[in-house]
Design a protein around this motif. Structure first.
Motif, PDB file in Angstrom:
ATOM      1  N   ARG A 192     -10.749 -12.000   0.421  1.00 37.69           N
ATOM      2  CA  ARG A 192     -10.285 -10.620   0.257  1.00 37.69           C
ATOM      3  C   ARG A 192     -10.451 -10.152  -1.187  1.00 37.69           C
ATOM      4  O   ARG A 192     -10.714  -8.978  -1.460  1.00 37.69           O
ATOM      5  CB  ARG A 192      -8.818 -10.508   0.668  1.00 37.69           C
ATOM      6  CG  ARG A 192      -8.578  -9.874   2.030  1.00 37.69           C
ATOM      7  CD  ARG A 192      -9.095  -8.453   2.145  1.00 37.69           C
ATOM      8  NE  ARG A 192      -8.471  -7.552   1.202  1.00 37.69           N
ATOM      9  CZ  ARG A 192      -7.257  -7.073   1.313  1.00 37.69           C
ATOM     10  NH1 ARG A 192      -6.531  -7.366   2.357  1.00 37.69           N
ATOM     11  NH2 ARG A 192      -6.776  -6.268   0.392  1.00 37.69           N
ATOM     12  N   TRP A 200      -6.918  -5.895  -5.320  1.00 39.61           N
ATOM     13  CA  TRP A 200      -6.682  -4.716  -4.472  1.00 39.61           C
ATOM     14  C   TRP A 200      -6.453  -3.478  -5.339  1.00 39.61           C
ATOM     15  O   TRP A 200      -6.635  -2.346  -4.912  1.00 39.61           O
ATOM     16  CB  TRP A 200      -5.475  -5.032  -3.585  1.00 39.61           C
ATOM     17  CG  TRP A 200      -4.855  -3.941  -2.760  1.00 39.61           C
ATOM     18  CD1 TRP A 200      -3.580  -3.475  -2.889  1.00 39.61           C
ATOM     19  CD2 TRP A 200      -5.427  -3.225  -1.662  1.00 39.61           C
ATOM     20  NE1 TRP A 200      -3.336  -2.514  -1.932  1.00 39.61           N
ATOM     21  CE2 TRP A 200      -4.457  -2.350  -1.171  1.00 39.61           C
ATOM     22  CE3 TRP A 200      -6.689  -3.255  -1.052  1.00 39.61           C
ATOM     23  CZ2 TRP A 200      -4.681  -1.495  -0.103  1.00 39.61           C
ATOM     24  CZ3 TRP A 200      -6.903  -2.395   0.016  1.00 39.61           C
ATOM     25  CH2 TRP A 200      -5.920  -1.533   0.475  1.00 39.61           C
ATOM     26  N   SER A 233       6.548  -2.411   6.868  1.00 37.08           N
ATOM     27  CA  SER A 233       5.745  -2.598   8.079  1.00 37.08           C
ATOM     28  C   SER A 233       6.624  -2.993   9.256  1.00 37.08           C
ATOM     29  O   SER A 233       7.775  -3.427   9.071  1.00 37.08           O
ATOM     30  CB  SER A 233       4.670  -3.667   7.853  1.00 37.08           C
ATOM     31  OG  SER A 233       5.252  -4.945   7.852  1.00 37.08           O
ATOM     32  N   ILE A 271       3.299   0.979   7.748  1.00 39.78           N
ATOM     33  CA  ILE A 271       2.251   0.218   8.445  1.00 39.78           C
ATOM     34  C   ILE A 271       2.850  -0.324   9.743  1.00 39.78           C
ATOM     35  O   ILE A 271       3.861  -1.048   9.704  1.00 39.78           O
ATOM     36  CB  ILE A 271       1.773  -0.955   7.571  1.00 39.78           C
ATOM     37  CG1 ILE A 271       1.243  -0.419   6.236  1.00 39.78           C
ATOM     38  CG2 ILE A 271       0.705  -1.783   8.270  1.00 39.78           C
ATOM     39  CD1 ILE A 271       1.470  -1.344   5.088  1.00 39.78           C
ATOM     40  N   TRP A 319       1.912  -2.396  13.264  1.00 39.09           N
ATOM     41  CA  TRP A 319       0.939  -3.170  14.035  1.00 39.09           C
ATOM     42  C   TRP A 319       1.437  -3.329  15.462  1.00 39.09           C
ATOM     43  O   TRP A 319       2.630  -3.639  15.667  1.00 39.09           O
ATOM     44  CB  TRP A 319       0.755  -4.567  13.434  1.00 39.09           C
ATOM     45  CG  TRP A 319      -0.197  -4.617  12.278  1.00 39.09           C
ATOM     46  CD1 TRP A 319      -1.543  -4.409  12.323  1.00 39.09           C
ATOM     47  CD2 TRP A 319       0.110  -4.927  10.906  1.00 39.09           C
ATOM     48  NE1 TRP A 319      -2.100  -4.566  11.057  1.00 39.09           N
ATOM     49  CE2 TRP A 319      -1.102  -4.885  10.180  1.00 39.09           C
ATOM     50  CE3 TRP A 319       1.281  -5.237  10.222  1.00 39.09           C
ATOM     51  CZ2 TRP A 319      -1.179  -5.142   8.818  1.00 39.09           C
ATOM     52  CZ3 TRP A 319       1.217  -5.485   8.870  1.00 39.09           C
ATOM     53  CH2 TRP A 319      -0.002  -5.437   8.174  1.00 39.09           C
ATOM     54  N   PHE A 348      -0.970  -8.237  10.157  1.00 40.11           N
ATOM     55  CA  PHE A 348      -1.868  -8.424   9.006  1.00 40.11           C
ATOM     56  C   PHE A 348      -3.331  -8.296   9.434  1.00 40.11           C
ATOM     57  O   PHE A 348      -4.206  -9.008   8.931  1.00 40.11           O
ATOM     58  CB  PHE A 348      -1.639  -9.785   8.354  1.00 40.11           C
ATOM     59  CG  PHE A 348      -1.806  -9.761   6.842  1.00 40.11           C
ATOM     60  CD1 PHE A 348      -2.741  -8.939   6.233  1.00 40.11           C
ATOM     61  CD2 PHE A 348      -1.023 -10.566   6.018  1.00 40.11           C
ATOM     62  CE1 PHE A 348      -2.894  -8.911   4.853  1.00 40.11           C
ATOM     63  CE2 PHE A 348      -1.164 -10.551   4.640  1.00 40.11           C
ATOM     64  CZ  PHE A 348      -2.108  -9.722   4.060  1.00 40.11           C
ATOM     65  N   ARG A 380      -6.174  -6.294   8.842  1.00 36.41           N
ATOM     66  CA  ARG A 380      -6.380  -5.315   7.779  1.00 36.41           C
ATOM     67  C   ARG A 380      -7.764  -4.701   7.825  1.00 36.41           C
ATOM     68  O   ARG A 380      -8.768  -5.406   7.766  1.00 36.41           O
ATOM     69  CB  ARG A 380      -6.163  -5.986   6.416  1.00 36.41           C
ATOM     70  CG  ARG A 380      -4.745  -6.401   6.182  1.00 36.41           C
ATOM     71  CD  ARG A 380      -3.837  -5.240   5.780  1.00 36.41           C
ATOM     72  NE  ARG A 380      -4.129  -4.768   4.448  1.00 36.41           N
ATOM     73  CZ  ARG A 380      -4.593  -3.549   4.171  1.00 36.41           C
ATOM     74  NH1 ARG A 380      -4.816  -2.678   5.143  1.00 36.41           N
ATOM     75  NH2 ARG A 380      -4.826  -3.197   2.931  1.00 36.41           N
ATOM     76  N   ASP A 381      -7.806  -3.378   7.934  1.00 40.13           N
ATOM     77  CA  ASP A 381      -9.040  -2.639   7.726  1.00 40.13           C
ATOM     78  C   ASP A 381      -8.841  -1.946   6.381  1.00 40.13           C
ATOM     79  O   ASP A 381      -7.933  -1.118   6.229  1.00 40.13           O
ATOM     80  CB  ASP A 381      -9.222  -1.618   8.862  1.00 40.13           C
ATOM     81  CG  ASP A 381     -10.508  -0.817   8.712  1.00 40.13           C
ATOM     82  OD1 ASP A 381     -10.917  -0.574   7.560  1.00 40.13           O
ATOM     83  OD2 ASP A 381     -11.089  -0.437   9.735  1.00 40.13           O
ATOM     84  N   LEU A 382      -9.658  -2.310   5.410  1.00 41.21           N
ATOM     85  CA  LEU A 382      -9.370  -1.889   4.035  1.00 41.21           C
ATOM     86  C   LEU A 382      -9.586  -0.391   3.802  1.00 41.21           C
ATOM     87  O   LEU A 382      -9.287   0.119   2.730  1.00 41.21           O
ATOM     88  CB  LEU A 382     -10.192  -2.712   3.044  1.00 41.21           C
ATOM     89  CG  LEU A 382     -10.031  -4.225   3.195  1.00 41.21           C
ATOM     90  CD1 LEU A 382     -10.750  -4.957   2.077  1.00 41.21           C
ATOM     91  CD2 LEU A 382      -8.562  -4.630   3.229  1.00 41.21           C
ATOM     92  N   THR A 384      -7.984   1.798   5.577  1.00 41.43           N
ATOM     93  CA  THR A 384      -6.792   2.489   6.088  1.00 41.43           C
ATOM     94  C   THR A 384      -5.738   2.649   4.988  1.00 41.43           C
ATOM     95  O   THR A 384      -5.713   1.874   4.026  1.00 41.43           O
ATOM     96  CB  THR A 384      -6.168   1.696   7.248  1.00 41.43           C
ATOM     97  OG1 THR A 384      -5.839   0.382   6.770  1.00 41.43           O
ATOM     98  CG2 THR A 384      -7.131   1.587   8.419  1.00 41.43           C
ATOM     99  N   PHE A 412      -2.477   2.135   3.010  1.00 43.72           N
ATOM    100  CA  PHE A 412      -1.546   1.002   2.914  1.00 43.72           C
ATOM    101  C   PHE A 412      -0.430   1.385   1.954  1.00 43.72           C
ATOM    102  O   PHE A 412      -0.677   1.794   0.823  1.00 43.72           O
ATOM    103  CB  PHE A 412      -2.287  -0.230   2.375  1.00 43.72           C
ATOM    104  CG  PHE A 412      -1.423  -1.460   2.317  1.00 43.72           C
ATOM    105  CD1 PHE A 412      -1.487  -2.421   3.316  1.00 43.72           C
ATOM    106  CD2 PHE A 412      -0.518  -1.647   1.273  1.00 43.72           C
ATOM    107  CE1 PHE A 412      -0.684  -3.555   3.268  1.00 43.72           C
ATOM    108  CE2 PHE A 412       0.292  -2.768   1.223  1.00 43.72           C
ATOM    109  CZ  PHE A 412       0.210  -3.724   2.226  1.00 43.72           C
ATOM    110  N   GLY A 463      -5.868   2.150  -0.449  1.00 45.55           N
ATOM    111  CA  GLY A 463      -6.753   1.762   0.659  1.00 45.55           C
ATOM    112  C   GLY A 463      -7.752   2.885   0.910  1.00 45.55           C
ATOM    113  O   GLY A 463      -7.369   4.060   0.945  1.00 45.55           O
TER     114      GLY A 463
END
Ligand code: NAD
Ligand code: 6OD
Length: 486
Positions: free
Chosen positions: A106, A163, A419, A441, A443, A448, A450-452, A454, A456, A468
């Motif tokens: 990552r 990140w 989340s 967030i 789910w 976890f 993760r589509d980077l 999206t 965050f 993100g």
């Protein structure tokens, strides 16, 4: 034993004060490295270098070239993959598979994805009428914000630092990074990568040290830092926001969480148990997105608790690369004292300890490490301290529920909102609950994932802003409008 220096203006440098501190292994408390502690002088030097780079080659570099250099950074991280994995394992003590399959890859991806986002981002334009009938055109351009202060935590150090550094550099900024004092290694190694691929001096700077009255606070108070991006505890965020207010500087905050997992009886129960196991215990529970409050619909409650208990009792403690190891230590003895005090508090407040609650028996040198058992409680009211406060350890409280309305109220009754995971096969319910949960967030039937691209970030006291994909550009660039009269 290693010596870890600052990385300022493309060079590894010592502290002018001569101050250092020890980085100890979470596995066995051995001293692994002597780290230079930065003071005002190092922060000043790093900020000056970062500002110089903005005025110099980096600031003038064509965007295409800048972005291709960030791809080269990602490629060089991949080439030195084993070094990064070894450094992250030494810093955190976490199992090899988590670091090698999730955290380090990552780190590399964070440079590529944001380079590609910046390359493809559209700008907006508005045509307008004017009294003379000729009209005007407005269009907006994005400019880098300047020098960004990056303050990062210890729980997934390389992933969380990159990140922020990835998008900051992709947008044309320069950075002064203060990694956590607990995890100084990968940020330092990244300095070698920056030099190897020819990133100009001053673009990426690292100053080691602590928070209050040390490098962290000096960065947040520096009047030549234009914006601060921070991941860490909510309480630290409060201190940083006060400091940033002095210079009216922008902040982006990814803060604490006390995340709920909601398990409906109609879910695929084995998947839900596995998902909650990962989300509560991966990285020894030291994940901001982790689940510390679990709500399970009554018909499957007993089976859920019994199976999760068995999973916890089957973990294998050990060094990152020992065969079969899937459970590491906490980051430090200081953090272990905090987690164990929550374990005590749960018992004092009347919890049923389903499993764990203490320290495992470790042999040899590992007996000196910061180990704790994965722990499950039931039977506490929502007012109990361990149900309200973020613990950041491998533990969760599980409570049965009967209705959708009830569980929604329970999940939302917390000051955090980072989340939530929802486990159900009923899609209408997933949409209904998903949009009513107060968290940034959500789910469904996963965790976890993760589509980077999206957004965050957290709701309530879990953060300010979203990073993100294009959302990162909102923080790392400033929009300027140009109005041209025709
Ligand atoms: P922390 O807040 O103690 O420290 C984070 C960083 O801030 C460190 O580099 C530290 O040295 C620095 N710091 C501390 N006080 C400071 C000050 N007054 N001024 C400037 N810098 C200061 O957090 P931590 O213990 O390293 O990390 C765990 C916390 O981080 C948990 O609360 C967790 O939920 C949170 N976290 C949140 C996210 C998210 O995305 N929301 C991700 C990971 C971790
Ligand atoms: O995946 C990410 O981008 C991210 N910020 C993860 C955060 C993990 C917290 O511990």
């Amino acid at each position: 034993m290693k010596e870890i220096q600052h990385f300022i203006n493309g060079r590894f440098t010592s502290s002018s004060s001569g101050l250092t501190f020890h980085k100890r292994s979470p596995l066995d408390n051995r001293v692994l490295a002597t780290v230079h502690e930065g003071g005002q002088a190092e922060v000043d030097a790093a900020v000056m270098a970062a500002r110089g780079a903005l005025r110099g080659e980096w600031g003038r570099m064509p965007v295409e070239k800048r972005l291709s250099m960030l791809h080269a950074v990602a490629d060089e991280i991949t080439r030195r993959f084993d070094d990064f994995v070894a450094a992250e394992e030494a810093d955190t003590g976490q199992p090899h598979h988590v670091i090698a399959h999730a955290f380090v890859p990552r780190g590399a991806a964070n440079f590529k994805i944001f380079a590609d986002v910046v390359k493809n981002v559209p700008t907006e334009a508005f045509q307008m009428e004017t009294p003379d009938g000729c009209g005007a055109i407005n269009y907006s351009i994005r400019k880098p914000k300047g020098v960004i202060g990056v303050i990062s935590p210890w729980n997934a150090p390389f992933l969380l630092m990159t990140w922020k550094v990835g998008p900051a550099l992709a947008c044309g900024n320069t950075v002064v990074v203060k990694p956590s004092e607990e995890t100084p290694m990968t940020a330092t190694l990244l300095g070698e990568v920056m030099n190897a691929v020819g990133i100009p001096p001053g673009v990426y700077n690292v100053v080691h040290g602590f928070g209050p009255d040390s490098a962290g606070e000096f960065i947040t108070r520096h009047d030549s830092i234009d914006a601060i991006t921070f991941t860490g505890e909510t309480r630290t965020g409060t201190a940083i926001m006060k400091a940033a207010a002095e210079g009216i500087r922008d902040v982006s905050f990814e803060l604490g969480g006390k995340n709920a997992g909601i398990v409906f009886a109609d879910c695929k129960l084995d998947d839900a148990i596995e998902g909650i196991f990962r989300s509560a215990f991966m990285n020894t529970g030291q994940v901001c997105l982790g689940t510390e409050r679990v709500y399970v619909e009554r018909p499957v409650f007993e089976r859920f608790v019994a199976t999760l208990k068995a999973r916890c009792e089957g973990v294998k403690y050990g060094r990152p690369t020992d065969p079969g190891v899937n459970f590491g230590p906490l980051i430090s003895h200081e953090h272990r004292r905090k987690v164990l005090s929550y374990y005590d508090s749960a018992v004092k407040e009347g919890a049923t300890v389903v499993t764990g609650g203490g320290v495992p028996d470790m042999l040899g040198e590992l007996a000196q490490g910061a180990w704790v058992q994965p722990t499950i409680w039931t039977g506490l009211p929502e007012t109990a301290v361990v149900v309200r406060e973020e613990i950041f350890g491998p533990c969760c409280h599980i409570r049965p529920f009967d209705t959708e309305e009830e569980v929604l109220d329970l999940a939302n009754a917390n000051r955090y909102g980072l989340s939530t995971t929802i486990w159900t096969q009923n899609l209408s319910r997933a949409h209904r609950i998903g949009s009513s949960i107060e968290a940034g967030i959500i789910w469904v039937n996963s965790w976890f994932l993760r589509d980077l691209r999206t957004p965050f970030g957290g709701s309530k006291q879990s953060g300010i802003g979203r990073e993100g994909g294009v959302h990162s550009l909102e923080f790392y660039t400033e929009l300027r409008n140009i109005c041209i009269k025709i």
